[in-house]
Design a protein around this motif. Structure first.
Motif, PDB file in Angstrom:
ATOM      1  N   UNK A  57      -1.467   4.327   0.203  1.00 14.84           N
ATOM      2  CA  UNK A  57      -1.420   4.067  -1.370  1.00 14.84           C
ATOM      3  C   UNK A  57      -1.523   5.349  -2.529  1.00 14.84           C
ATOM      4  N   UNK A  58      -1.679   6.490  -1.914  1.00 11.10           N
ATOM      5  CA  UNK A  58      -1.692   7.540  -2.785  1.00 11.10           C
ATOM      6  C   UNK A  58      -0.639   7.709  -3.483  1.00 11.10           C
ATOM      7  N   UNK A  59       0.622   7.939  -2.663  1.00  9.95           N
ATOM      8  CA  UNK A  59       1.819   8.217  -3.650  1.00  9.95           C
ATOM      9  C   UNK A  59       1.974   6.707  -4.667  1.00  9.95           C
ATOM     10  N   UNK A  60       1.572   5.812  -4.389  1.00  9.28           N
ATOM     11  CA  UNK A  60       1.920   4.616  -5.367  1.00  9.28           C
ATOM     12  C   UNK A  60       1.145   4.741  -6.380  1.00  9.28           C
ATOM     13  N   UNK A  61      -0.440   4.863  -6.207  1.00  3.33           N
ATOM     14  CA  UNK A  61      -1.072   4.702  -7.272  1.00  3.33           C
ATOM     15  C   UNK A  61      -1.257   6.205  -8.223  1.00  3.33           C
ATOM     16  N   UNK A  62      -1.071   7.089  -7.743  1.00  3.05           N
ATOM     17  CA  UNK A  62      -0.903   8.506  -8.356  1.00  3.05           C
ATOM     18  C   UNK A  62       0.285   8.855  -8.908  1.00  3.05           C
ATOM     19  N   UNK A  63       1.228   8.619  -8.379  1.00  3.55           N
ATOM     20  CA  UNK A  63       2.594   9.172  -9.051  1.00  3.55           C
ATOM     21  C   UNK A  63       3.473   7.968  -9.514  1.00  3.55           C
ATOM     22  N   UNK A  64       3.727   7.105  -8.337  1.00  3.45           N
ATOM     23  CA  UNK A  64       4.881   5.964  -8.883  1.00  3.45           C
ATOM     24  C   UNK A  64       4.372   4.879 -10.036  1.00  3.45           C
ATOM     25  N   UNK A  65       3.120   4.439  -9.764  1.00  8.94           N
ATOM     26  CA  UNK A  65       2.837   3.584 -10.917  1.00  8.94           C
ATOM     27  C   UNK A  65       2.667   3.992 -11.921  1.00  8.94           C
ATOM     28  N   UNK A  66       1.889   5.292 -12.430  1.00  8.47           N
ATOM     29  CA  UNK A  66       1.924   5.748 -13.758  1.00  8.47           C
ATOM     30  C   UNK A  66       3.030   5.906 -14.283  1.00  8.47           C
TER      31      UNK A  66
END
Length: 298
Positions: A57-66
């Motif tokens: 989930x790192x890619x989603x929570x750190x980059x994509x979602x913001x």
């Protein structure tokens, strides 16, 4: 079978069309295979490049979602401001008073002729020089300002064209029964023009969502596309994987928007078709008797 629009194809034309279709499919398959082979040689199709998007989930929570949050925020603010502003400008361009119609026309044509990226850059400079907006918020303000100015002008033309597309008898009939110009516009013309304008309005809303990426490319606005650049660098230059995921998100957002608009358009058209009053059998008999004068004395 012949038609008014075209003649039936003969045997030679059918064979020629089949040949062209086969050649096109072969060429398309060759291009796809060349692209696939080139990506595979560069290692862009290796599982290690795609793993961050499927195993954690790192890619989603750190980059994509913001980045997605900022994209949706800028798009939502632009839509909320540009839609009513464009409606007001479009109606003002139809005014009978030249002192209203001419200046509004100049404003609409001016902002409609300037690229939206130039408007964003000017907005950033204005907020930097003449406002107390913090440096962290200036990119968002500049992006929203550019999107609002440009798209409100385009929406104004859509509204004006939608109203002018209605038959003149609509306005003439409304005025004949004593309605004022404002009432004619609000009660008669605008409700009918909405269904006609809806596809064009939705297309412009899709443009707003996509144009938020211009802020990330030039104004350091942390939206979804700029997040893909940062994410690609962090995960070892997985450029194809990062931008493919971001493209899929943009497609999903715009597809949801157009699907909702199609549903709303169908609903509005059904509402128009079913808006007539339905009489019961007794009511129709009473109305018929009254029309022929046989309804009895009062």
């Amino acid at each position: 079978m012949s038609s008014v629009l075209y003649d039936a194809q003969g045997p030679r034309a059918k064979r020629r069309n089949i040949l062209f279709n086969v050649l096109f499919l072969v060429a398309l398959a060759a291009v796809l295979w060349w692209v696939f082979s080139a990506l595979d040689e560069k290692g862009q199709l290796d599982w290690v490049k795609w793993e961050p998007f499927f195993t954690g989930t790192e890619a989603w929570t750190t980059y994509i979602w913001p980045g997605l949050q900022n994209t949706l925020l800028a798009a939502a603010l632009s839509v909320v401001i540009a839609l009513p502003l464009g409606a007001v400008l479009g109606i003002a361009r139809l005014s009978d008073h030249a002192w209203v119609r001419v200046p509004v026309g100049v404003v609409v044509e001016f902002f409609r002729s300037i690229p939206v990226l130039v408007l964003m850059i000017f907005g950033l400079a204005l907020f930097s020089e003449y406002s107390n907006v913090s440096s962290d918020d200036r990119p968002l303000y500049a992006v929203v300002t550019g999107l609002v100015l440009y798209n409100a002008s385009v929406l104004a033309e859509i509204v004006r064209a939608g109203i002018l597309a209605l038959p003149k008898g609509q306005a003439e009939g409304a005025m004949a029964i004593g309605l004022r110009k404002g009432q004619v516009m609000r009660l008669i013309l605008l409700p009918q023009a909405v269904t006609t304008m809806l596809p064009a309005i939705v297309s412009q809303l899709v443009v707003i969502v996509k144009d938020t990426a211009l802020g990330g490319a030039v104004l350091t606005f942390s939206e979804l596309l700029s997040a893909a650049n940062t994410m690609s660098s962090y995960y070892g230059a997985n450029t194809i994987a990062s931008f493919t995921v971001v493209a899929a998100i943009f497609i999903a957002i715009n597809f949801a928007l157009t699907s909702f608009a199609s549903w709303l358009e169908r609903r509005l058209r059904r509402a128009k078709k079913s808006s007539g009053a339905v009489l019961k059998a007794d009511d129709s008999q009473i109305a018929g008797a009254a029309g022929t004068g046989t309804g009895g004395s009062i």
